[in-house]
Design an enzyme around this catalytic site. Structure first.
Site, PDB file in Angstrom:
ATOM      1  N   LYS A   1      18.359  41.018  23.195  1.00 33.41           N
ATOM      2  CA  LYS A   1      17.507  41.053  24.383  1.00 33.41           C
ATOM      3  C   LYS A   1      16.735  39.744  24.551  1.00 33.41           C
ATOM      4  O   LYS A   1      16.430  39.327  25.673  1.00 33.41           O
ATOM      5  CB  LYS A   1      16.559  42.249  24.321  1.00 33.41           C
ATOM      6  CG  LYS A   1      17.281  43.593  24.415  1.00 33.41           C
ATOM      7  CD  LYS A   1      18.097  43.717  25.707  1.00 33.41           C
ATOM      8  CE  LYS A   1      18.703  45.096  25.887  1.00 33.41           C
ATOM      9  NZ  LYS A   1      19.436  45.224  27.157  1.00 33.41           N
TER      10      LYS A   1
ATOM     11  N   TYR B   1      19.271  44.143  17.814  1.00 33.81           N
ATOM     12  CA  TYR B   1      19.045  44.527  19.208  1.00 33.81           C
ATOM     13  C   TYR B   1      17.989  43.614  19.829  1.00 33.81           C
ATOM     14  O   TYR B   1      18.174  43.104  20.943  1.00 33.81           O
ATOM     15  CB  TYR B   1      18.597  45.987  19.279  1.00 33.81           C
ATOM     16  CG  TYR B   1      18.123  46.417  20.647  1.00 33.81           C
ATOM     17  CD1 TYR B   1      19.030  46.764  21.643  1.00 33.81           C
ATOM     18  CD2 TYR B   1      16.761  46.487  20.940  1.00 33.81           C
ATOM     19  CE1 TYR B   1      18.595  47.155  22.902  1.00 33.81           C
ATOM     20  CE2 TYR B   1      16.320  46.878  22.195  1.00 33.81           C
ATOM     21  CZ  TYR B   1      17.240  47.212  23.170  1.00 33.81           C
ATOM     22  OH  TYR B   1      16.793  47.595  24.417  1.00 33.81           O
TER      23      TYR B   1
ATOM     24  N   SER C   1      14.161  43.913  27.574  1.00 32.56           N
ATOM     25  CA  SER C   1      13.355  44.878  26.828  1.00 32.56           C
ATOM     26  C   SER C   1      12.080  44.208  26.349  1.00 32.56           C
ATOM     27  O   SER C   1      12.038  42.986  26.149  1.00 32.56           O
ATOM     28  CB  SER C   1      14.137  45.385  25.610  1.00 32.56           C
ATOM     29  OG  SER C   1      13.334  46.189  24.776  1.00 32.56           O
TER      30      SER C   1
ATOM     31  N   ASP D   1      34.171  49.337  31.591  1.00 32.29           N
ATOM     32  CA  ASP D   1      33.702  48.949  30.263  1.00 32.29           C
ATOM     33  C   ASP D   1      33.213  47.509  30.384  1.00 32.29           C
ATOM     34  O   ASP D   1      34.017  46.584  30.550  1.00 32.29           O
ATOM     35  CB  ASP D   1      34.849  49.058  29.262  1.00 32.29           C
ATOM     36  CG  ASP D   1      34.462  48.659  27.846  1.00 32.29           C
ATOM     37  OD1 ASP D   1      33.364  48.092  27.661  1.00 32.29           O
ATOM     38  OD2 ASP D   1      35.265  48.903  26.923  1.00 32.29           O
TER      39      ASP D   1
END
Length: 249
Positions: free
Chosen positions: A157, A153, A140, A60
């Site tokens: 990134k 998100y 990304s 994890d």
């Protein structure tokens, strides 16, 4: 000789998608590969498909002790680490930024941000002992050309790209190169969350802004990662490489 002969790579999020593609491609080029994922069974399946050069590890990445155990296992099995790929990622569902609950927000940043911090603390001293190394993070296109609906998100990134550039400058004297990959949306398990829902109409809408007219594939990203990890990119550091079919042009 393979392009990664004699090297050991740790790849997180490697039980599926981009990470699985990297694990297979790196192994094809001679690397020992630690296939790390929260999905331990999936990691075992990918490692089994590769063979003896792959070691599955259930980890994890939001937990520092898991990352330290993962790195320790890699060193015990293969003797050291040359390549660290921070590929594990998580996103909230595409939608109103005000409707992302705090628990989801925290998980996005734990996986996409803090895991990079934990991994860096664990591997940099080992790479320095070996005379250098390569750290690669899957960022990304969202970091460079953010879409509405994925605000938190996108921000995570963006952090990854800034951290990559700063780490590259600071770690250059140690001969540790640090780069990021910026894929456009790909045929992975997170695609439906990126789009909000998976319908032919929404797929075509997303593809319409990619000049080459398709989503990315695990092989696209794996080939880019392979180059960054190899000695062919020995003078490349601090780069956020767009693997996006022209999306960010």
């Amino acid at each position: 000789m393979g392009r990664l002969d004699g090297k050991t790579a740790v790849i997180t999020g490697a039980a599926s998608g981009f990470g699985a593609g990297m694990a297979r491609r790196f192994a094809e080029e001679g690397a020992n590969v630690v296939v790390a994922d929260l999905n331990g069974l999936g990691a075992e399946e990918i490692a089994a498909s590769i063979g003896d050069s792959a070691l599955p590890v259930a980890a994890d990445v939001t937990r520092r002790d898991d990352i330290e155990s993962m790195i320790g296992t890699a060193v015990e099995r293969f003797g050291g680490i040359d390549i660290m790929v921070n590929n594990a990622g998580y996103t909230h569902k595409n939608g109103d930024l005000l409707e992302v609950d705090e628990e989801t927000f925290d998980l996005v940043f734990a996986v996409n941000v803090k895991a990079i911090y934990h991994a860096t603390l664990a591997v940099v001293p080992l790479m320095e002992e070996r005379g250098g190394g390569s750290i690669i993070t899957t960022a990304s296109t969202a970091a460079l050309r953010p879409r509405p609906g994925l605000t938190w998100y996108n921000a995570s990134k963006g952090w990854a790209v800034t951290a990559t550039k700063s780490m590259a400058v600071e770690l250059a004297p140690k001969n540790i190169r640090v780069n990021a990959l910026c894929p456009v949306a790909g045929e992975t398990g997170m695609l439906a969350r990126f789009m909000g829902e998976d319908t032919p109409e929404i797929r075509e809408k997303f593809k319409s802004v990619i000049p080459l007219g398709r989503f990315s594939t695990p092989l696209d990203i794996a080939n880019a990662a392979l180059w960054l990890a190899s000695d062919e990119a020995a003078f490349i550091t601090g780069v956020a490489l767009e693997v996006d079919g022209g999306r960010c042009v």
